[in-house]
Design an enzyme around this catalytic site. Structure first.
Site, short mmCIF file in Angstrom:
data_model
loop_
_atom_site.label_atom_id
_atom_site.label_comp_id
_atom_site.label_asym_id
_atom_site.label_seq_id
_atom_site.Cartn_x
_atom_site.Cartn_y
_atom_site.Cartn_z
N GLU A 194 -5.26 -28.57 28.19
CA GLU A 194 -6.26 -28.87 27.17
C GLU A 194 -5.95 -30.20 26.47
O GLU A 194 -6.84 -31.00 26.24
CB GLU A 194 -6.37 -27.76 26.11
CG GLU A 194 -6.79 -26.40 26.64
CD GLU A 194 -8.23 -26.35 27.07
OE1 GLU A 194 -9.00 -27.29 26.73
OE2 GLU A 194 -8.62 -25.38 27.76
N THR A 208 1.16 -4.17 4.39
CA THR A 208 0.83 -4.45 5.79
C THR A 208 0.31 -5.87 6.01
O THR A 208 0.42 -6.40 7.11
CB THR A 208 -0.23 -3.47 6.32
OG1 THR A 208 -1.42 -3.58 5.52
CG2 THR A 208 0.27 -2.04 6.30
N ASP A 209 -0.26 -6.50 4.98
CA ASP A 209 -0.94 -7.77 5.19
C ASP A 209 -0.02 -8.86 5.73
O ASP A 209 -0.43 -9.65 6.58
CB ASP A 209 -1.60 -8.25 3.89
CG ASP A 209 -2.91 -7.54 3.60
OD1 ASP A 209 -3.34 -6.74 4.45
OD2 ASP A 209 -3.50 -7.79 2.54
N LYS A 264 -0.79 -7.22 12.88
CA LYS A 264 -1.79 -6.30 12.36
C LYS A 264 -3.12 -6.64 13.03
O LYS A 264 -3.63 -7.75 12.90
CB LYS A 264 -1.91 -6.44 10.84
CG LYS A 264 -2.86 -5.45 10.19
CD LYS A 264 -2.85 -5.59 8.67
CE LYS A 264 -3.79 -4.60 8.01
NZ LYS A 264 -3.77 -4.72 6.52
N TYR A 293 -7.91 0.82 -3.73
CA TYR A 293 -6.74 1.29 -4.47
C TYR A 293 -6.00 0.08 -5.02
O TYR A 293 -6.33 -1.07 -4.71
CB TYR A 293 -5.82 2.11 -3.57
CG TYR A 293 -5.38 1.35 -2.33
CD1 TYR A 293 -4.27 0.52 -2.36
CD2 TYR A 293 -6.11 1.42 -1.15
CE1 TYR A 293 -3.91 -0.22 -1.24
CE2 TYR A 293 -5.74 0.69 -0.03
CZ TYR A 293 -4.64 -0.11 -0.09
OH TYR A 293 -4.27 -0.84 1.02
N THR A 338 0.82 -1.21 0.00
CA THR A 338 0.00 0.00 0.00
C THR A 338 0.85 1.26 0.00
O THR A 338 0.49 2.27 -0.60
CB THR A 338 -0.93 0.01 1.23
OG1 THR A 338 -1.80 -1.13 1.16
CG2 THR A 338 -1.78 1.27 1.27
N SER A 345 1.54 -7.59 -0.69
CA SER A 345 2.18 -8.54 0.23
C SER A 345 1.39 -9.82 0.45
O SER A 345 1.96 -10.83 0.85
CB SER A 345 2.49 -7.86 1.57
OG SER A 345 1.31 -7.57 2.29
#
Length: 352
Positions: free
Chosen positions: A309, A114-115, A187, A48, A34, A81
């Site tokens: 667990e 950012t992904d 993120k 975009y 981005t 990304s």
């Protein structure tokens, strides 16, 4: 007269910051995302096209960075990304590794989408032997948008990479003035500029070009890592996949990944990495067949407790500790380049 001039020059030199005499050299490695995107109009901050702006244009848009360091750019990739594969990840690592080995390079900034920037950052923190600052930077708004966050993020990332105080801090992500450690940043929101957080807190913050530090990383990274990009051959890592935990699950996803050649499966379980009782037999069979089972959690905070667990010791499973599923996937792939022993892989998850 000569003595007076010398005294005056010395007095003036004491008033001039050392950085005025010699700036560090920082290389910006552009990969797309981005921060290099473009929208149809200034109001398109969410709609975009990523990876459109070349590195020279990114640098020219923020001329103030040249006041911070001697900055040059390299176009390593031009990609959104989410489309990064092992091939691109390894290419980035090798290019950055070549740069930090040069005595003339003091720091590296990587522009990234950012992904998956958290995965790339964590990978670099594990495989590159250096104490030079490596800073990944991104943006939530493209350069064409009103109040684009990329220019200031890039300025701050260069300031961080050029700072002598950042040496030895490991690979970092700089976003929205926050300095985050590669291993625990994630993120956490997809529509705001304060998109990145860490449950253990930021390493520090950057204000007006100066970093302020508040904690260090307690785990192994970079120079202390047992992994090395120079020892990884080819364009692919051992295949690791993630299955997301929920109610009413089917074993088919796990079995399909095994058929596809997965060497480990990250179970992104509910709560403490919980596994439904009707899925346990499938995971045990996979483990018997040589597929590593690693329990992570879909919960964003906390960590998975071993032998809680599920009886991990009995089954020979691994727990991801506080690494989220996508970080666990990165570490598992690297671990599998060295061993197939579950106990040894568990050691790595404790240490990294």
């Amino acid at each position: 007269m000569k003595k007076t001039f010398t005294t005056l020059a010395l007095s003036l030199s004491l008033l001039i910051p050392i950085s005025s005499f010699a700036k560090n050299n920082v290389v910006v490695v552009a990969t797309g995302g981005t921060i290099a995107g473009a929208g149809a109009s200034s109001t398109n901050s969410a709609t975009y096209t990523a990876a459109k702006v070349p590195v020279d244009d990114l640098l020219n848009a923020v001329p103030q960075i040249q006041n911070l360091a001697n900055v040059t750019g390299v176009q390593a990739l031009q990609i959104a990304s989410e489309s990064i594969t092992d091939k691109e990840l390894l290419s980035i690592a090798r290019q950055v590794n070549d740069l930090v080995k040069k005595p003339s390079v003091n720091g590296v900034v990587i522009t990234h989408g950012t992904d998956t920037v958290e995965e790339t950052a964590f990978f670099l923190s594990l495989v590159i032997k250096t104490d030079k600052p490596i800073v990944l930077v991104a943006s939530m708004r493209p350069p064409s948008a009103l109040s684009a966050d990329g220019p200031l993020n890039l300025y701050s990332a260069v300031a961080l990479a050029a700072s002598d105080s950042a040496k030895g801090k490991g690979v970092m992500i700089l976003m929205n003035d926050g300095i985050f450690a590669a291993r625990d940043v994630t993120k956490s929101i997809n529509i705001h500029t304060n998109a990145f957080t860490s449950q253990w807190g930021a390493l520090g913050t950057l204000v007006e070009g100066k970093p302020y530090w508040f904690r260090n990383v307690a785990k192994r990274f970079n120079n202390a890592s047992e992994f090395n990009i120079e020892n990884i051959k080819g364009d692919a890592l051992p295949l690791v996949q993630i299955v997301y935990g929920s109610t009413n699950m089917l074993p088919d996803a796990y079995l399909a990944y095994q058929k596809a050649g997965a060497k480990a499966i990250i179970h992104a379980g509910t709560g403490n990495g919980s596994v439904a009782k009707y899925i346990v037999p499938t995971l045990n069979q996979l483990q018997a067949d040589g597929v590593q089972i690693i329990r992570s959690s879909r919960v964003p905070h906390g960590f998975v407790l071993r032998n809680a667990e599920q009886p991990d010791d009995k089954y020979g499973w691994v727990v991801a500790h506080d690494l989220n599923p996508q970080k666990a996937k990165i570490l598992a792939a690297l671990a599998l380049t060295k061993t197939k022993d579950a106990k040894e892989i568990q050691r790595m998850f404790w240490e990294y």
